[in-house]
Every structure is written in C-alpha cells, then in structure tokens.
Design a protein around this motif. Structure first.
Motif, PDB file in Angstrom:
ATOM      1  N   GLU A  36       9.305   8.088   5.155  1.00 24.02           N
ATOM      2  CA  GLU A  36       9.679   9.097   6.218  1.00 24.02           C
ATOM      3  C   GLU A  36      10.689   8.583   7.026  1.00 24.02           C
TER       4      GLU A  36
ATOM      5  N   SER B 202       1.062  -1.153  -0.007  1.00 28.61           N
ATOM      6  CA  SER B 202       0.137   0.107   0.019  1.00 28.61           C
ATOM      7  C   SER B 202       0.854   1.351  -0.075  1.00 28.61           C
ATOM      8  N   LEU B 203       0.375   2.288  -0.428  1.00 29.94           N
ATOM      9  CA  LEU B 203       0.941   3.752  -0.433  1.00 29.94           C
ATOM     10  C   LEU B 203       1.083   4.110   0.972  1.00 29.94           C
ATOM     11  N   GLU B 204       0.506   3.622   1.979  1.00 33.66           N
ATOM     12  CA  GLU B 204       0.627   3.997   3.262  1.00 33.66           C
ATOM     13  C   GLU B 204       1.986   3.304   3.785  1.00 33.66           C
ATOM     14  N   GLN B 205       2.239   2.132   3.550  1.00 37.56           N
ATOM     15  CA  GLN B 205       3.295   1.280   3.735  1.00 37.56           C
ATOM     16  C   GLN B 205       4.799   2.193   3.163  1.00 37.56           C
TER      17      GLN B 205
ATOM     18  N   LYS C 258       9.586   0.727  -1.901  1.00 40.41           N
ATOM     19  CA  LYS C 258       8.681  -0.566  -2.341  1.00 40.41           C
ATOM     20  C   LYS C 258       9.555  -1.615  -2.631  1.00 40.41           C
TER      21      LYS C 258
ATOM     22  N   VAL D 202       6.842  -3.620   7.191  1.00 41.26           N
ATOM     23  CA  VAL D 202       7.517  -2.384   7.084  1.00 41.26           C
ATOM     24  C   VAL D 202       8.733  -2.247   8.093  1.00 41.26           C
TER      25      VAL D 202
ATOM     26  N   ASP E  31       5.066   4.945   2.011  1.00 40.69           N
ATOM     27  CA  ASP E  31       5.098   6.489   2.820  1.00 40.69           C
ATOM     28  C   ASP E  31       6.020   6.338   4.240  1.00 40.69           C
ATOM     29  N   MET E  32       5.460   5.344   5.064  1.00 39.87           N
ATOM     30  CA  MET E  32       6.127   5.145   6.462  1.00 39.87           C
ATOM     31  C   MET E  32       7.675   4.819   6.219  1.00 39.87           C
TER      32      MET E  32
END
Length: 145
Positions: free
Chosen positions: A13, A4-7, A23, A33, A9-10
């Motif tokens: 960050e 996912s995009l959230e993963q 990715k 993650v 992003d984490m």
C-alpha cells in the motif's frame, strides 16, 4: 521470521511494489515494515538517479562527438533493429529546443537496453554504449575512439 500478509499489504500500500518485492524487503529487514519501506524507497531513488546520471553522461558524450564534427546521423537500435534514425541537424535542433525531452529519450533508451550509435561522414560508427562502458570501467581513461 514469519512475514504476515498484513505486513506485506502495508508495504504494498505504501510503496506500490509487487507482493514479492514487499515480501523480499520484509525478509531483508527482519519483518520491520518501516525499514522495508525505507529500503524500497532507497532502491527506487538510487535506480532513478543512476538512470538520470547515465542519461546525462550519454548526452554529454553525444554532444562532444557532435562538436568534433563530421557526424551525419544518430541511430537508436534494439536487438539489431533500428528504432530511430535521426539526421544530425534534426538531433541538434531537437536537443536545443527540448533538452528535457532528449534526456527522457536517452533515459528510455538506457532502461530498455537500446544501442545508440553515431555515424560519421567517413563511415565510422561510434557506439555510445561501448564508450560509456569503457569510461565506467576505467574512469581515468578519457581517450576517445
């Protein structure tokens, strides 16, 4: 496995890598993650350690050649173009005064794939990169050119 995009992003960050690198790390760790972050950190550490080790080996090899004498200058080249031409007296003084600066310089030369050459008084040119490659391929052979 879907990433996912959230993963992504984490991971970005926490590590500061690109989205593609994040990715890739997530794919290699089956979407975990924490494991992806650890994988990226290990790769960074091993890469920087490798550069530091190679820089130190290169400095040691240059010092060894300088101790043997008859050296007039050290040249740093990239793609055949001379970037630096350092007289030995300046190189010796610079390395004594600022060893960390010499390490950073040689580290940068390694990373940017520069060629470091030592010119002897008799005209012989010693390519430090080739010596390092020979020592890496056959660590039991300590003979010099």
């Amino acid at each position: 496995m879907d990433i996912s995009l959230e993963q992504v992003d984490m991971v970005v960050e926490r590590t500061g890598v690109t989205f593609a690198e994040a990715k890739d790390a997530l794919e290699r760790t089956d979407g975990d993650v924490v494991d992806a972050i650890i994988l990226i950190e290990k790769n960074r550490t091993s890469w920087s350690d490798d550069v530091a080790d190679r820089s130190q080996q290169m400095i040691d090899k240059v010092k060894e050649i300088l101790r043997k004498g008859n050296v007039t200058k050290i040249t740093v080249k990239k793609d055949g173009e001379i970037l630096m031409n350092i007289p030995v007296t300046a190189a010796a003084l610079g390395s004594i005064i600022s060893v960390p600066l010499a390490l950073i310089g040689l580290g940068s030369a390694i990373v940017s794939k520069c060629t470091i050459e030592v010119l002897k008084e008799d005209g012989e040119v010693i390519n430090i990169n080739n010596l390092m490659a020979k020592n890496t391929q056959n660590p039991m052979d300590n003979s010099d050119s």
